[in-house]
Design a protein around this motif. Structure first.
Motif, PDB file in Angstrom:
ATOM      1  N   GLY A 235      27.504  21.128 -34.184  1.00 42.94           N
ATOM      2  CA  GLY A 235      27.513  20.823 -32.767  1.00 42.94           C
ATOM      3  C   GLY A 235      28.933  20.505 -32.340  1.00 42.94           C
ATOM      4  O   GLY A 235      29.750  20.039 -33.143  1.00 42.94           O
ATOM      5  N   VAL A 236      29.234  20.767 -31.069  1.00 44.09           N
ATOM      6  CA  VAL A 236      30.559  20.501 -30.509  1.00 44.09           C
ATOM      7  C   VAL A 236      30.395  19.623 -29.279  1.00 44.09           C
ATOM      8  O   VAL A 236      29.608  19.945 -28.384  1.00 44.09           O
ATOM      9  N   GLY A 237      31.137  18.526 -29.226  1.00 44.71           N
ATOM     10  CA  GLY A 237      31.207  17.707 -28.036  1.00 44.71           C
ATOM     11  C   GLY A 237      32.588  17.825 -27.425  1.00 44.71           C
ATOM     12  O   GLY A 237      33.588  17.573 -28.092  1.00 44.71           O
TER      13      GLY A 237
ATOM     14  N   VAL B 256      29.290  12.214 -34.101  1.00 48.16           N
ATOM     15  CA  VAL B 256      27.960  11.875 -34.611  1.00 48.16           C
ATOM     16  C   VAL B 256      26.887  12.554 -33.769  1.00 48.16           C
ATOM     17  O   VAL B 256      25.958  13.182 -34.296  1.00 48.16           O
ATOM     18  N   GLY B 257      27.007  12.440 -32.451  1.00 50.79           N
ATOM     19  CA  GLY B 257      26.034  13.076 -31.580  1.00 50.79           C
ATOM     20  C   GLY B 257      26.056  14.587 -31.680  1.00 50.79           C
ATOM     21  O   GLY B 257      25.003  15.241 -31.657  1.00 50.79           O
ATOM     22  N   ALA B 258      27.250  15.156 -31.818  1.00 48.14           N
ATOM     23  CA  ALA B 258      27.356  16.608 -31.953  1.00 48.14           C
ATOM     24  C   ALA B 258      26.686  17.083 -33.235  1.00 48.14           C
ATOM     25  O   ALA B 258      25.971  18.097 -33.240  1.00 48.14           O
ATOM     26  N   ALA B 259      26.892  16.350 -34.341  1.00 42.57           N
ATOM     27  CA  ALA B 259      26.246  16.722 -35.602  1.00 42.57           C
ATOM     28  C   ALA B 259      24.738  16.596 -35.519  1.00 42.57           C
ATOM     29  O   ALA B 259      23.997  17.317 -36.205  1.00 42.57           O
TER      30      ALA B 259
ATOM     31  N   PRO C 195      25.627  28.628 -37.147  1.00 42.85           N
ATOM     32  CA  PRO C 195      25.220  28.428 -35.748  1.00 42.85           C
ATOM     33  C   PRO C 195      25.936  27.229 -35.135  1.00 42.85           C
ATOM     34  O   PRO C 195      26.154  26.217 -35.803  1.00 42.85           O
ATOM     35  N   VAL C 196      26.293  27.352 -33.854  1.00 42.01           N
ATOM     36  CA  VAL C 196      27.036  26.307 -33.164  1.00 42.01           C
ATOM     37  C   VAL C 196      26.362  26.009 -31.826  1.00 42.01           C
ATOM     38  O   VAL C 196      25.924  26.929 -31.125  1.00 42.01           O
ATOM     39  N   GLU C 197      26.254  24.734 -31.478  1.00 43.33           N
ATOM     40  CA  GLU C 197      25.754  24.303 -30.178  1.00 43.33           C
ATOM     41  C   GLU C 197      26.857  23.538 -29.466  1.00 43.33           C
ATOM     42  O   GLU C 197      27.548  22.726 -30.086  1.00 43.33           O
ATOM     43  N   VAL C 198      27.016  23.788 -28.169  1.00 41.07           N
ATOM     44  CA  VAL C 198      28.086  23.164 -27.385  1.00 41.07           C
ATOM     45  C   VAL C 198      27.468  22.205 -26.385  1.00 41.07           C
ATOM     46  O   VAL C 198      26.507  22.546 -25.689  1.00 41.07           O
ATOM     47  N   GLU C 199      28.040  20.996 -26.299  1.00 44.74           N
ATOM     48  CA  GLU C 199      27.535  19.987 -25.378  1.00 44.74           C
ATOM     49  C   GLU C 199      28.706  19.208 -24.788  1.00 44.74           C
ATOM     50  O   GLU C 199      29.768  19.088 -25.399  1.00 44.74           O
TER      51      GLU C 199
END
Length: 351
Positions: free
Chosen positions: A124-126, A338-341, A162-166
């Protein structure tokens, strides 16, 4: 349940879940065979045979969390139990190519350090910014190289996962919902103090993102109300005016506390707009808590929460609307990473 309270018994899970004992036994046995759960012991929980205690197997799966915060770049490895297994961070490189190279180097270094991390389910990416049509982030000037580009695809190609962006503040709110206040409270607004100011909304235990993904842009509310919202950058500039200069927020936060000359004055000034914002959020979302988090040193964040006062609305028939409580975030180390992970973990396992 196990992500909140590891090592609980099957009997306890049966009581709390509402499922039958046979269903809980069948499911936990399946999860043990899959490798998701491990037995941590047995104890007597009433008459009959000893009850089996179970916990999440930390090595079952891993995820990476990336935080791009304008002045710093970090990569964190989280295991299936939510524990931080390794972290790397450095000043934010100027170019996209340099950021990608550094993240790949961080990833390889961490995987050598944690050889148990065989199953990486994603990253994940913040990153600060608001989403526009097409799902791209419109980032602030300090991260201009990342504005309106396909961050997800770019990092998926580089990291081979896989990557999620937030948005960074929403990512931090997700981390708090899983590993902080959210373990006991399912509805809260999260105020994120970073280089700029933003936030996130946790509704019934889940992040509320809104139609475009921009719910929680609390800084815009402060601006529309005619004020200038507090941030680490405003604190840095305030201290610089007193002759205490820092190159960036990271250097400042590692060097100051509530006793640093000029910090108390900034806290006093910040308490008023935050209190008014809390009142607006109370009326709009009726959260149980308003949580202050981000990168602010703990002693300063505690002082700010202590000084905030949510204005009392008008009474009716002698009764006032219930107001949210104020609290300090419990996830205080690398909250965005932490939230991104947690994003891929939540989507795959804890939805």
């Amino acid at each position: 349940m196990l992500s909140v309270e590891p090592g609980i018994s099957q009997a306890t899970m049966t009581r709390r879940s509402g499922y039958s004992q046979s269903t809980v036994t069948r499911l936990t046995q399946l999860f043990q065979v899959e490798g998701m759960l491990v037995e941590t012991g047995r104890h007597h929980d009433g008459p009959g045979k000893p009850s089996v205690n179970l916990a999440l197997n930390p090595d079952y799966a891993f995820s990476f969390g990336i935080a791009m915060l304008g002045d710093t770049l970090s990569l964190l490895l989280m295991d299936f139990s939510g524990r931080q297994r390794a972290v790397r961070y450095a000043p934010m490189p100027a170019s996209r190519a340099a950021v990608v190279d550094l993240l790949v180097r961080f990833r390889d270094d961490i995987l050598r350090e944690v050889p148990q991390a065989q199953r990486i389910v994603g990253a994940g990416v913040g990153i600060p910014g608001f989403f526009v049509d097409g799902g791209f982030l419109n980032t602030p000037k300090a991260l201009g190289e990342w504005a309106l580009v396909d961050i997800r695809q770019l990092l998926e190609d580089a990291l081979q996962m896989p990557v999620e962006v937030e948005n960074d503040a929403t990512a931090a709110a997700v981390g708090e919902s899983l590993f902080g206040m959210g373990r006991r409270y399912r509805n809260f607004a999260y105020l994120y103090l970073g280089n700029s100011f933003g936030g996130g909304i946790i509704a019934d235990g889940r992040p509320f993102r809104g139609h475009h993904g921009n719910a929680g842009e609390f800084g815009a509310i402060s601006t529309l109300l005619g004020g200038d919202y507090p941030s680490l950058e405003s604190l840095r500039l305030s201290l610089a005016a007193r002759g205490l200069a820092f190159d960036d927020a990271q250097a400042m936060c590692s060097s100051i506390d509530i006793g640093t000359p000029g910090v108390e004055e900034w806290v006093e000034q910040a308490a008023q707009p935050f209190s008014m914002l809390a009142a607006v959020l109370a009326s709009l979302f009726d959260p149980e808590f308003i949580v202050l988090g981000g990168r602010l040193p703990v002693s300063i964040a505690e002082a700010l929460v202590d000084r905030m006062r949510i204005p009392t609305p008008a009474s009716r028939w002698g009764r006032y609307p219930p107001q949210p409580k104020l609290a300090l975030a419990q996830v205080r180390t690398h909250p965005v990473a932490v939230g991104a992970a947690a994003l891929p973990m939540q989507r795959l396992f804890f939805a």
